[in-house]
Design a protein around this motif. Structure first.
Motif, PDB file in Angstrom:
ATOM      1  N   TYR A   1      13.523   1.638   9.352  1.00  0.00           N
ATOM      2  CA  TYR A   1      12.298   1.737   8.398  1.00  0.00           C
ATOM      3  C   TYR A   1      12.996   2.758   7.338  1.00  0.00           C
ATOM      4  CZ  TYR A   1       8.953   0.277  11.708  1.00  0.00           C
ATOM      5  OH  TYR A   1       8.005  -0.246  12.600  1.00  0.00           O
ATOM      6  N   TYR A   2      12.597   2.555   6.114  1.00  0.00           N
ATOM      7  CA  TYR A   2      12.869   3.502   5.028  1.00  0.00           C
ATOM      8  C   TYR A   2      11.551   3.775   4.440  1.00  0.00           C
ATOM      9  CZ  TYR A   2      14.815   4.778   0.747  1.00  0.00           C
ATOM     10  OH  TYR A   2      15.350   5.674  -0.351  1.00  0.00           O
ATOM     11  N   LEU A   3      11.413   5.320   4.345  1.00  0.00           N
ATOM     12  CA  LEU A   3      10.227   5.854   3.823  1.00  0.00           C
ATOM     13  C   LEU A   3      10.644   6.774   2.481  1.00  0.00           C
ATOM     14  CD1 LEU A   3       8.854   7.803   6.807  1.00  0.00           C
ATOM     15  CD2 LEU A   3       8.388   5.567   6.082  1.00  0.00           C
TER      16      LEU A   3
ATOM     17  N   GLU B   1       0.689   5.208  13.027  1.00  0.00           N
ATOM     18  CA  GLU B   1       0.063   3.989  13.301  1.00  0.00           C
ATOM     19  C   GLU B   1       0.869   2.724  12.802  1.00  0.00           C
ATOM     20  OE1 GLU B   1      -3.922   4.109  11.560  1.00  0.00           O
ATOM     21  OE2 GLU B   1      -4.219   5.964  12.432  1.00  0.00           O
ATOM     22  N   LEU B   2       1.930   2.897  11.905  1.00  0.00           N
ATOM     23  CA  LEU B   2       2.615   1.823  11.552  1.00  0.00           C
ATOM     24  C   LEU B   2       3.811   1.596  12.064  1.00  0.00           C
ATOM     25  CD1 LEU B   2       2.214   2.754   7.311  1.00  0.00           C
ATOM     26  CD2 LEU B   2       1.047   0.757   8.620  1.00  0.00           C
ATOM     27  N   LEU B   3       4.626   2.488  12.406  1.00  0.00           N
ATOM     28  CA  LEU B   3       5.941   2.466  13.043  1.00  0.00           C
ATOM     29  C   LEU B   3       5.820   1.966  14.566  1.00  0.00           C
ATOM     30  CD1 LEU B   3       7.323   5.882  11.806  1.00  0.00           C
ATOM     31  CD2 LEU B   3       7.274   3.773  10.560  1.00  0.00           C
ATOM     32  N   LEU B   4       6.810   0.922  14.682  1.00  0.00           N
ATOM     33  CA  LEU B   4       7.276   0.128  15.763  1.00  0.00           C
ATOM     34  C   LEU B   4       8.351   0.776  16.327  1.00  0.00           C
ATOM     35  CD1 LEU B   4       5.858  -3.331  15.000  1.00  0.00           C
ATOM     36  CD2 LEU B   4       4.647  -1.440  16.243  1.00  0.00           C
ATOM     37  N   PRO B   5       8.749   0.891  17.624  1.00  0.00           N
ATOM     38  CA  PRO B   5       9.955   0.912  18.350  1.00  0.00           C
ATOM     39  C   PRO B   5      10.952  -0.035  18.102  1.00  0.00           C
ATOM     40  CG  PRO B   5       8.350   0.506  19.945  1.00  0.00           C
ATOM     41  CD  PRO B   5       7.729   0.465  18.668  1.00  0.00           C
TER      42      PRO B   5
ATOM     43  N   PHE C   1       3.420   7.758   0.615  1.00  0.00           N
ATOM     44  CA  PHE C   1       4.609   7.280   1.082  1.00  0.00           C
ATOM     45  C   PHE C   1       4.752   5.704   0.738  1.00  0.00           C
ATOM     46  CE2 PHE C   1       4.554  11.229   2.994  1.00  0.00           C
ATOM     47  CZ  PHE C   1       5.711  11.839   2.826  1.00  0.00           C
ATOM     48  N   THR C   2       5.631   5.124   0.239  1.00  0.00           N
ATOM     49  CA  THR C   2       5.736   3.708   0.617  1.00  0.00           C
ATOM     50  C   THR C   2       6.787   3.576   1.700  1.00  0.00           C
ATOM     51  OG1 THR C   2       7.710   3.675  -0.890  1.00  0.00           O
ATOM     52  CG2 THR C   2       5.664   3.214  -1.904  1.00  0.00           C
ATOM     53  N   VAL C   3       6.511   2.448   2.363  1.00  0.00           N
ATOM     54  CA  VAL C   3       7.449   2.278   3.612  1.00  0.00           C
ATOM     55  C   VAL C   3       7.875   0.821   3.430  1.00  0.00           C
ATOM     56  CG1 VAL C   3       7.207   1.676   6.320  1.00  0.00           C
ATOM     57  CG2 VAL C   3       5.370   3.492   4.950  1.00  0.00           C
ATOM     58  N   TYR C   4       9.165   0.540   3.829  1.00  0.00           N
ATOM     59  CA  TYR C   4      10.087  -0.426   4.019  1.00  0.00           C
ATOM     60  C   TYR C   4      10.413  -0.700   5.175  1.00  0.00           C
ATOM     61  CZ  TYR C   4      10.431   0.119  -1.109  1.00  0.00           C
ATOM     62  OH  TYR C   4      10.122   0.083  -2.400  1.00  0.00           O
ATOM     63  N   ALA C   5      10.231  -1.952   5.753  1.00  0.00           N
ATOM     64  CA  ALA C   5      10.470  -2.070   7.446  1.00  0.00           C
ATOM     65  C   ALA C   5      11.232  -3.282   7.552  1.00  0.00           C
ATOM     66  CB  ALA C   5       9.115  -2.300   8.029  1.00  0.00           C
ATOM     67  N   GLN C   6      12.124  -3.251   8.648  1.00  0.00           N
ATOM     68  CA  GLN C   6      12.894  -4.332   8.829  1.00  0.00           C
ATOM     69  C   GLN C   6      11.749  -5.563   9.358  1.00  0.00           C
ATOM     70  OE1 GLN C   6      14.839  -3.562  12.603  1.00  0.00           O
ATOM     71  NE2 GLN C   6      16.315  -5.466  12.379  1.00  0.00           N
TER      72      GLN C   6
ATOM     73  N   GLY D   1       0.966  -1.267   0.056  1.00  0.00           N
ATOM     74  CA  GLY D   1       0.005   0.080   0.041  1.00  0.00           C
ATOM     75  C   GLY D   1       0.781   1.368  -0.059  1.00  0.00           C
ATOM     76  N   TYR D   2       0.063   2.639  -0.068  1.00  0.00           N
ATOM     77  CA  TYR D   2       0.712   3.780  -0.078  1.00  0.00           C
ATOM     78  C   TYR D   2       0.054   4.185   1.152  1.00  0.00           C
ATOM     79  CZ  TYR D   2       2.050   2.483  -4.621  1.00  0.00           C
ATOM     80  OH  TYR D   2       2.535   2.319  -5.870  1.00  0.00           O
ATOM     81  N   TYR D   3       0.829   5.041   1.924  1.00  0.00           N
ATOM     82  CA  TYR D   3       0.489   5.853   3.174  1.00  0.00           C
ATOM     83  C   TYR D   3       0.579   7.306   3.063  1.00  0.00           C
ATOM     84  CZ  TYR D   3       0.992   1.072   4.523  1.00  0.00           C
ATOM     85  OH  TYR D   3       0.714  -0.417   4.514  1.00  0.00           O
ATOM     86  N   ARG D   4      -0.403   7.914   3.782  1.00  0.00           N
ATOM     87  CA  ARG D   4      -0.304   9.492   3.933  1.00  0.00           C
ATOM     88  C   ARG D   4       0.629   9.686   5.193  1.00  0.00           C
ATOM     89  NH1 ARG D   4      -5.624   8.415   2.160  1.00  0.00           N
ATOM     90  NH2 ARG D   4      -6.370   9.724   0.716  1.00  0.00           N
TER      91      ARG D   4
END
Length: 66
Positions: free
Chosen positions: A34-36, A26-30, A49-54, A17-20
């Motif tokens: 992350y790479y936005l 709401e997506l990010l965790l401690p 934005f696209t979000v890439y997460a570990q 998905g794409y995020y505002r």
């Protein structure tokens, strides 16, 4: 401001998905990396934005961030 290198593709996985901007909280965790990336604009003009997460497995294997 210095730009940091983008981690290797196998280290981060793209979230679908794409995020505002206001949805990112709401997506990010401690204790994860992350790479936005800018992904254009919605029809209403809001930036997307696209979000890439570990991955969760990588986060558990490496432990908390220093």
């Amino acid at each position: 401001m210095p730009l940091f290198p983008v981690p290797a593709p196998e280290f981060l996985k793209r979230l679908p998905g794409y995020y505002r901007r206001w949805e990112l909280a709401e997506l990010l965790l401690p204790d994860r990396y992350y790479y936005l990336e800018a992904a254009g604009r919605h029809a209403d003009g809001e930036e997307l934005f696209t979000v890439y997460a570990q991955s969760g497995a990588a986060a558990r294997a490496e432990g908390p961030l220093q």
